[in-house]
Design a protein around this motif. Structure first.
Motif, short mmCIF file in Angstrom:
data_model
loop_
_atom_site.label_atom_id
_atom_site.label_comp_id
_atom_site.label_asym_id
_atom_site.label_seq_id
_atom_site.Cartn_x
_atom_site.Cartn_y
_atom_site.Cartn_z
N TRP A 210 41.35 120.12 87.57
CA TRP A 210 41.07 119.69 88.93
C TRP A 210 40.09 120.64 89.61
O TRP A 210 40.11 121.85 89.37
CB TRP A 210 42.35 119.63 89.75
CG TRP A 210 43.19 118.41 89.51
CD1 TRP A 210 42.97 117.43 88.59
CD2 TRP A 210 44.38 118.06 90.20
NE1 TRP A 210 43.95 116.47 88.67
CE2 TRP A 210 44.84 116.83 89.65
CE3 TRP A 210 45.11 118.64 91.23
CZ2 TRP A 210 45.99 116.20 90.11
CZ3 TRP A 210 46.26 118.02 91.69
CH2 TRP A 210 46.70 116.80 91.14
N VAL A 211 39.27 120.08 90.48
CA VAL A 211 38.33 120.84 91.30
C VAL A 211 38.67 120.61 92.76
O VAL A 211 38.95 119.48 93.18
CB VAL A 211 36.87 120.39 91.02
CG1 VAL A 211 35.90 121.07 91.98
CG2 VAL A 211 36.50 120.69 89.57
N ALA A 212 38.65 121.69 93.55
CA ALA A 212 39.01 121.61 94.96
C ALA A 212 37.77 121.51 95.84
O ALA A 212 36.75 122.14 95.56
CB ALA A 212 39.84 122.84 95.36
N ILE B 181 40.50 114.58 84.53
CA ILE B 181 39.74 115.37 85.50
C ILE B 181 39.94 114.76 86.88
O ILE B 181 40.12 113.55 87.02
CB ILE B 181 38.25 115.42 85.14
CG1 ILE B 181 37.66 114.00 85.03
CG2 ILE B 181 38.04 116.19 83.84
CD1 ILE B 181 36.16 113.98 84.82
N GLY B 182 39.94 115.61 87.90
CA GLY B 182 40.16 115.04 89.22
C GLY B 182 40.04 116.05 90.33
O GLY B 182 39.65 117.20 90.14
N SER B 183 40.40 115.60 91.51
CA SER B 183 40.26 116.40 92.73
C SER B 183 41.58 117.02 93.10
O SER B 183 42.61 116.37 93.13
CB SER B 183 39.76 115.52 93.88
OG SER B 183 40.66 114.43 94.11
N GLY B 184 41.50 118.29 93.41
CA GLY B 184 42.71 119.00 93.84
C GLY B 184 42.48 119.80 95.10
O GLY B 184 42.70 120.99 95.10
N GLY B 185 41.99 119.20 96.18
CA GLY B 185 41.84 117.76 96.27
C GLY B 185 40.59 117.40 97.08
O GLY B 185 39.82 118.26 97.49
N ARG C 44 40.80 108.62 82.79
CA ARG C 44 40.83 110.09 82.86
C ARG C 44 40.79 110.63 84.28
O ARG C 44 40.85 111.85 84.47
CB ARG C 44 39.65 110.68 82.08
CG ARG C 44 39.67 110.44 80.59
CD ARG C 44 38.43 111.05 79.94
NE ARG C 44 38.33 112.49 80.18
CZ ARG C 44 37.22 113.20 80.02
NH1 ARG C 44 36.10 112.61 79.63
NH2 ARG C 44 37.22 114.50 80.27
N ILE C 45 40.71 109.79 85.30
CA ILE C 45 40.41 110.26 86.65
C ILE C 45 41.67 110.35 87.52
O ILE C 45 42.46 109.41 87.61
CB ILE C 45 39.38 109.34 87.33
CG1 ILE C 45 38.09 109.30 86.52
CG2 ILE C 45 39.11 109.80 88.76
CD1 ILE C 45 37.43 110.65 86.33
N ASP C 46 41.82 111.51 88.16
CA ASP C 46 42.86 111.74 89.16
C ASP C 46 42.20 111.86 90.53
O ASP C 46 41.15 112.50 90.67
CB ASP C 46 43.63 113.04 88.88
CG ASP C 46 44.36 113.02 87.56
OD1 ASP C 46 44.75 111.93 87.10
OD2 ASP C 46 44.56 114.11 86.98
N LEU C 47 42.84 111.30 91.54
CA LEU C 47 42.34 111.40 92.91
C LEU C 47 43.42 112.02 93.78
O LEU C 47 44.30 111.33 94.29
CB LEU C 47 41.91 110.03 93.42
CG LEU C 47 41.41 109.92 94.87
CD1 LEU C 47 40.43 111.03 95.21
CD2 LEU C 47 40.79 108.55 95.12
N GLY C 48 43.37 113.35 93.88
CA GLY C 48 44.30 114.07 94.73
C GLY C 48 43.75 114.13 96.14
O GLY C 48 42.59 114.49 96.35
N PHE D 22 46.42 108.31 91.71
CA PHE D 22 46.49 108.87 93.05
C PHE D 22 47.55 109.97 93.12
O PHE D 22 48.64 109.82 92.58
CB PHE D 22 46.81 107.79 94.09
CG PHE D 22 45.69 106.85 94.37
CD1 PHE D 22 44.71 107.19 95.31
CD2 PHE D 22 45.59 105.64 93.72
CE1 PHE D 22 43.66 106.32 95.57
CE2 PHE D 22 44.55 104.76 93.98
CZ PHE D 22 43.58 105.10 94.92
N TRP D 23 47.21 111.05 93.83
CA TRP D 23 48.14 112.15 94.08
C TRP D 23 48.08 112.51 95.55
O TRP D 23 47.02 112.44 96.18
CB TRP D 23 47.75 113.40 93.27
CG TRP D 23 48.12 113.36 91.83
CD1 TRP D 23 47.53 112.65 90.83
CD2 TRP D 23 49.18 114.09 91.21
NE1 TRP D 23 48.15 112.88 89.63
CE2 TRP D 23 49.16 113.77 89.83
CE3 TRP D 23 50.14 115.00 91.68
CZ2 TRP D 23 50.07 114.32 88.93
CZ3 TRP D 23 51.04 115.55 90.79
CH2 TRP D 23 51.00 115.20 89.42
N MET D 24 49.23 112.93 96.08
CA MET D 24 49.26 113.51 97.42
C MET D 24 49.38 115.02 97.28
O MET D 24 50.24 115.52 96.56
CB MET D 24 50.46 112.97 98.23
CG MET D 24 50.50 113.45 99.67
SD MET D 24 49.04 112.95 100.60
CE MET D 24 49.10 111.16 100.40
#
Length: 325
Positions: free
Chosen positions: A41-43, A72-76, A101-105, A160-162
Motif C-alpha cells: 500500500w501507498v499512502a 497493490i492499493g492505497s493506505g489510503g 489486485r487493487i485495494d482502495l483504502g 474497499f477498505w476503511m
C-alpha cells in the motif's frame, strides 16, 4: 493464519531525488512480493518534501508494472481531498490494468492547512463531514447505481477498505461491512476500543462477510538490536520534525539519537512507537507475535521509513523469515 503486508510513504531522502524514491518503492514492492506479503500500500500525503506518494494512483500504476501478483492499493486515499467520481475513474483504471489486485483504502482526515485547501480548491473540513456519504457514492458509482457512469470505473471491483485511527472509522467500517485497517503505527491511543467496537457492531455485506482487521506496525530489523535502533532513527527524526512543525526530507540515521533528545521528546516517541518491532529478527518477530495476540489482527501491515532502501528490504526479509520459522 495472519497475513503480512507493507505500507510505504515513498520517502525522499536528504540528498536524494524523486526518481530514487520511486526506484526504492518498486524494490520494496518486489521484496514484499518475493517474500509472500499479501499487499503493498501507498499512502497519500501532499506538499511534504519528504513524501512522494501524493499522486497515489499514478504511483500505484508504477508499482503494478514492477510486480505481478501482490495486491497493490492505497493506505489510503484521503477522500475529502477528491470527488468520489475522480477516485472511481482512477481506481477503475487501476482495476482494468491490474485486475484482481487493487485495494482502495479510504481515509477521512484531510490533514491540510489553509494553503493546501486553497490549492485543492476544497473546504476540507466540510468535505470531511461528508465522508460517509462520499464513500457510499463512490461504491455506488462503481456498482452502476448512480446517474452517471464513470469510464473507467463502472463495474470495477477493487477491494474497499476503511482506514482509521479513532472510533469514527471503526463505526463506519462496521456499518458498511468493510474490512478495517487501524493506523496504530502512529496513532495507537484508540486501537483496542476501536477494534472492539468494529467487531461488536459489524454488519455483513457483499464486501465482507465477517469482521476483518488489519493493524499497522513500525518495523526496523537489523543483525543486532543496536543496528535496528540506528536504522529506526531516520523515522524517529521525521516524527519529531513533523510534531514540531519542521517536516522535511528523510534524514540519515544518527547513533544514540533517542538519548540526545529532551525527556518530553523521548516520551512522545515512546508513545507513538507502541506498535513497533525494533531489534534482531527474533526480537522483532516476538514483538509482532505479541501484537497479534493483543489485537487478534487478521493482517499486520509493516511501515517504517529507512534512509537505506536496501536495509529496509532486508529488514522485511529478516522478520518474515523468522516468523515463518
Amino acid at each position: 493464519m495472519t497475513d503480512f503486508s507493507v505500507l510505504d510513504l515513498v520517502p525522499v531522502r536528504e540528498g536524494g531525488t524523486l526518481g530514487e524514491a520511486f526506484d526504492a518503492a518498486t524494490a520494496l514492492a518486489g521484496t514484499a512480493e518475493k517474500t509472500g506479503c499479501k499487499r503493498f500500500w501507498v499512502a497519500e500525503h501532499h506538499a511534504m518534501a519528504g513524501i512522494a506518494g501524493g499522486a497515489t494512483s499514478v504511483v500505484l500504476a508504477h508499482i503494478g508494472n514492477a510486480t505481478s501478483t501482490i495486491r497493490i492499493g492505497s493506505g489510503g486515499i484521503m477522500l475529502p481531498n477528491h470527488t468520489p467520481f475522480q477516485i472511481a475513474e482512477q481506481f477503475g483504471t487501476l482495476d482494468a490494468l491490474f485486475p484482481g489486485r487493487i485495494d482502495l483504502g479510504l481515509g477521512r482526515a484531510p490533514g491540510a492547512g489553509p494553503e493546501l485547501q486553497r490549492a485543492l480548491r476544497k473546504d476540507l473540513h466540510r468535505a470531511a463531514e461528508m465522508f460517509p456519504q462520499d464513500v457510499a457514492e463512490l461504491i455506488a458509482l462503481m456498482a452502476g447505481e448512480a446517474a452517471i457512469h464513470p469510464t473507467p470505473g463502472l463495474g470495477a471491483r477493487p477491494e474497499f477498505w476503511m482506514l482509521g485511527s479513532s472510533l469514527f472509522g471503526a463505526r463506519l467500517a462496521a456499518r458498511l461491512g468493510l474490512p478495517y485497517a487501524f493506523a496504530s503505527h502512529f496513532a495507537p491511543d484508540h486501537l483496542d476500543s476501536a477494534l472492539e467496537l468494529y467487531r461488536r457492531d459489524f454488519q455483513p455485506s457483499e464486501h465482507c462477510e465477517k469482521p476483518h482487521v488489519m493493524a499497522a506496525m513500525n518495523l526496523f530489523v537489523g543483525d543486532t538490536e543496536e543496528e535496528a535502533e540506528y536504522l529506526a532513527t531516520s523515522q524517529l527524526q521525521a516524527f519529531v520534525a513533523l510534531r514540531t512543525g519542521t517536516p522535511g526530507k528523510l534524514p540519515p540515521p544518527i547513533r544514540g539519537y533517542r538519548e540526545q533528545l529532551p525527556a518530553q521528546a523521548q516520551a512522545m516517541l515512546a508513545h507513538i512507537g507502541q506498535a513497533s518491532a525494533i531489534g534482531t529478527p527474533r526480537q522483532a518477530a516476538e514483538a509482532v507475535q505479541a501484537f497479534i495476540a493483543r489485537t487478534g489482527a487478521d493482517e499486520i501491515i509493516f511501515g517504517g521509513s529507512m534512509f537505506d532502501a536496501e536495509a529496509r528490504c532486508r529488514s522485511l526479509e529478516l522478520v518474515l523469515e523468522q516468523l515463518a520459522g
